[in-house]
Scaffold this motif. Sequence first.
Motif, PDB file in Angstrom:
ATOM      1  N   HIS A 264       0.850  -1.183   0.000  1.00  0.00           N
ATOM      2  CA  HIS A 264       0.000   0.000   0.000  1.00  0.00           C
ATOM      3  C   HIS A 264       0.890   1.238   0.000  1.00  0.00           C
ATOM      4  CE1 HIS A 264      -3.510  -2.551   0.912  1.00  0.00           C
ATOM      5  NE2 HIS A 264      -2.686  -3.207   1.715  1.00  0.00           N
ATOM      6  N   LEU A 265       0.933   1.940  -1.127  1.00  0.00           N
ATOM      7  CA  LEU A 265       1.809   3.102  -1.256  1.00  0.00           C
ATOM      8  C   LEU A 265       1.262   4.301  -0.498  1.00  0.00           C
ATOM      9  CD1 LEU A 265       2.656   1.209  -3.620  1.00  0.00           C
ATOM     10  CD2 LEU A 265       3.154   3.267  -4.949  1.00  0.00           C
ATOM     11  N   ARG A 266       2.157   5.161  -0.124  1.00  0.00           N
ATOM     12  CA  ARG A 266       1.750   6.412   0.519  1.00  0.00           C
ATOM     13  C   ARG A 266       1.039   7.301  -0.507  1.00  0.00           C
ATOM     14  NH1 ARG A 266       4.555   6.806   5.376  1.00  0.00           N
ATOM     15  NH2 ARG A 266       6.348   5.383   5.524  1.00  0.00           N
ATOM     16  N   LYS A 267       0.215   8.176  -0.009  1.00  0.00           N
ATOM     17  CA  LYS A 267      -0.481   9.106  -0.896  1.00  0.00           C
ATOM     18  C   LYS A 267       0.469  10.214  -1.342  1.00  0.00           C
ATOM     19  CE  LYS A 267      -4.971   8.359   1.367  1.00  0.00           C
ATOM     20  NZ  LYS A 267      -6.053   8.987   2.156  1.00  0.00           N
ATOM     21  N   ARG A 268       0.210  10.694  -2.525  1.00  0.00           N
ATOM     22  CA  ARG A 268       0.895  11.868  -3.086  1.00  0.00           C
ATOM     23  C   ARG A 268       2.409  11.698  -3.192  1.00  0.00           C
ATOM     24  NH1 ARG A 268      -3.350  13.595  -0.108  1.00  0.00           N
ATOM     25  NH2 ARG A 268      -2.137  13.653   1.822  1.00  0.00           N
ATOM     26  N   LEU A 269       2.851  10.502  -3.506  1.00  0.00           N
ATOM     27  CA  LEU A 269       4.273  10.291  -3.770  1.00  0.00           C
ATOM     28  C   LEU A 269       4.635  10.918  -5.110  1.00  0.00           C
ATOM     29  CD1 LEU A 269       4.747   6.535  -2.745  1.00  0.00           C
ATOM     30  CD2 LEU A 269       5.580   8.539  -1.499  1.00  0.00           C
ATOM     31  N   LYS A 270       5.837  11.498  -5.170  1.00  0.00           N
ATOM     32  CA  LYS A 270       6.289  12.117  -6.415  1.00  0.00           C
ATOM     33  C   LYS A 270       7.760  11.798  -6.669  1.00  0.00           C
ATOM     34  CE  LYS A 270       3.258  16.199  -6.169  1.00  0.00           C
ATOM     35  NZ  LYS A 270       3.250  17.686  -6.104  1.00  0.00           N
ATOM     36  N   PHE A 271       8.097  11.708  -7.948  1.00  0.00           N
ATOM     37  CA  PHE A 271       9.500  11.680  -8.332  1.00  0.00           C
ATOM     38  C   PHE A 271      10.029  13.112  -8.243  1.00  0.00           C
ATOM     39  CE2 PHE A 271       7.873   7.822 -10.418  1.00  0.00           C
ATOM     40  CZ  PHE A 271       8.803   6.901  -9.952  1.00  0.00           C
ATOM     41  N   SER A 272      11.339  13.261  -8.336  1.00  0.00           N
ATOM     42  CA  SER A 272      11.932  14.588  -8.124  1.00  0.00           C
ATOM     43  C   SER A 272      11.522  15.599  -9.187  1.00  0.00           C
ATOM     44  CB  SER A 272      13.457  14.478  -8.077  1.00  0.00           C
ATOM     45  OG  SER A 272      13.969  13.963  -9.292  1.00  0.00           O
ATOM     46  N   ASP A 273      11.037  15.141 -10.348  1.00  0.00           N
ATOM     47  CA  ASP A 273      10.572  16.079 -11.368  1.00  0.00           C
ATOM     48  C   ASP A 273       9.119  16.484 -11.157  1.00  0.00           C
ATOM     49  OD1 ASP A 273       9.285  13.745 -12.053  1.00  0.00           O
ATOM     50  OD2 ASP A 273       9.867  13.769 -14.168  1.00  0.00           O
ATOM     51  N   GLY A 274       8.514  16.001 -10.081  1.00  0.00           N
ATOM     52  CA  GLY A 274       7.136  16.361  -9.768  1.00  0.00           C
ATOM     53  C   GLY A 274       6.098  15.398 -10.293  1.00  0.00           C
ATOM     54  N   SER A 275       6.510  14.428 -11.105  1.00  0.00           N
ATOM     55  CA  SER A 275       5.553  13.456 -11.641  1.00  0.00           C
ATOM     56  C   SER A 275       5.154  12.460 -10.558  1.00  0.00           C
ATOM     57  CB  SER A 275       6.152  12.734 -12.841  1.00  0.00           C
ATOM     58  OG  SER A 275       7.316  12.016 -12.462  1.00  0.00           O
ATOM     59  N   PRO A 276       3.933  11.928 -10.620  1.00  0.00           N
ATOM     60  CA  PRO A 276       3.456  11.030  -9.559  1.00  0.00           C
ATOM     61  C   PRO A 276       4.143   9.668  -9.588  1.00  0.00           C
ATOM     62  CG  PRO A 276       1.843  11.178 -11.324  1.00  0.00           C
ATOM     63  CD  PRO A 276       2.892  12.201 -11.635  1.00  0.00           C
ATOM     64  N   LEU A 277       4.327   9.091  -8.423  1.00  0.00           N
ATOM     65  CA  LEU A 277       4.832   7.721  -8.285  1.00  0.00           C
ATOM     66  C   LEU A 277       3.661   6.862  -7.852  1.00  0.00           C
ATOM     67  CD1 LEU A 277       8.099   6.596  -6.465  1.00  0.00           C
ATOM     68  CD2 LEU A 277       5.979   5.264  -6.345  1.00  0.00           C
ATOM     69  N   THR A 278       3.320   5.882  -8.669  1.00  0.00           N
ATOM     70  CA  THR A 278       2.162   5.041  -8.387  1.00  0.00           C
ATOM     71  C   THR A 278       2.534   3.559  -8.510  1.00  0.00           C
ATOM     72  OG1 THR A 278       1.365   4.848 -10.672  1.00  0.00           O
ATOM     73  CG2 THR A 278       0.721   6.839  -9.433  1.00  0.00           C
TER      74      THR A 278
END
Length: 567
Positions: free
Chosen positions: A124-138
């Motif tokens: 279960h991933l955390r909410k609102r994860l992002k890569f350093s360029d701002g794109s979402p991590l899902t």
Amino acid sequence: MKRKFITVVIPSIIIASLLSSCTNTSNSTAAKATKVSSLKDQYIKASLPSKNPEKAKNRKDTFIAAISEPGGVFLPYFYDNGWDGNATDPIFPSLVSTDEKGNPIADLAEKWDISSDNLTYTYHLRKRLKFSDGSPLTSDDVAFTLTLLDDPSYSGSFDISTCYIKGSTDYKNGKATSISGIAVVDPLTIKITTEKINPLNLTRLGGQVLSKAYYGKDYKKGNLDYLKSLYSRPLGAGPYKLDKYIPGQEIRYTANENYYKGKPKIENFIFKVTSKDTNLQLFQTGEIDSDSFSTDKDTVDQLENLGFANIRISTVSDYGFVYMNNKKPYLKDKNVRQALIYGLDRQKIVDVAYKGYGEVANVPTSPLVLSYTTDGINSYKFNPEKAKKLLEDDGWRLNSNGIREKNGQKLKISYLTSKNTDQTIPIAKENYKALGIDFEPEIMDFNTLVEKLNKGDYDLAAVRTSGLVDPNDSVEEFSSKKTSENVSGYFNPKVDELISEGVNTLNVKKRKAIYKKLYKELSDDPPVILIDYRKGLKAWNSRIKGMENDNFAGVSSTNLSKLKIEN
């Protein structure tokens, strides 16, 4: 999971991120440190922080840690050089990380579920994860990462086949267009179904995550060469992002404002390339904030007298050893390999190298790992006469020049090392000359040594393991089935079977029994020359706060974000 990375004989820094492949089954004894030598682990707090050099005090937004010889492949799962693993760790966090004792802890995944039959893992991933360029991590990125590792052209060191993901083989063989055992439930949930138990799967399946949008943009099944152009341009979701890599000098990072724990308090982080010849001076003058040093009383006293250094002396969860190329005709016979061990004064090497802070290793694991035992293990005490007899029995006779020959071939053995002051060289020269072995050492840079190992272009090669937690960490490469990792060319069907058994049960008692048998077999038919266990000496500038409670003086993605500077 990261493989047992090849590191230099006495590394400048071994960071906690290298402690991988652990599960709850591995933790019962991880904290019960077997002491190396009679000296206890120590933590010496800085006595006079006010003595901090001006160069360090004036560096208010930058933390500089040491590294040895990175090779520039800054992409998880694709590098051979363990220092590149250190370099990528601030950039790429995992779903499940580990604490300083090897226990699994939540990272990108806030929690996970494991089915009652231990075959299905739901992260279960955390909410609102992002890569350093701002794109979402899902969860799509997680699925992409695992699929990439299952690509038929993948030739890196991560062997995903041992995770036994359902449908993995069909995908790799072209019988399916996707992996049936990988199910993206929703953007924050991924379910992975396996077909066999593996006690390492929690962290193996929950490893570092690659961006599908960035690394998968040009992906075509069966061709991963396009990724090489991205080795020097990493994109991750860790506390730091790469700023600049200057080969042979340093790796510069800047704080990632999109990191899920918040932007790190220290704006800049630098891995500076150091050597044993210069690291103490660089630390004294404040040019670096953290490093590892040769473990001896003189160095401890010098560091303590600085006043501003926090010092930790502790058993390191690794071991030093010498690869023997089992594919070479003169090293295939175990009599010769045993003779090389009996005929080498390993105790003298350890005494010279560690001055009471080390001991001879006889088991291919760390004393801190749950499976460690010396029960029934041959200690191979220095015995030149036995070594000579083994060589004689194998048909190696002394010629008129005092060199052993067999079928017209001289027993001439090369020895590769990346350390200018390798204490093994003078001792081995003397010991092996007495046996009639022509011993030829060659010193080279670490990345060249790794290249030669991977090509099988060596006889003997001196290395260390990375940090070890699970019993499998240090032995899986001795399986003949691990073609990309088995650089020693070792082949023993009984060892293959025991290595496989060791990861096919979650029962700690059963695993211990299996590894006891394995260590006995590896002792009787040795693939390598085991050298030492050691105490490690780490020091860091007391102005860097947050490293005090970390036994590994942490420079990993999980604890870099906790650090701050207080002058």
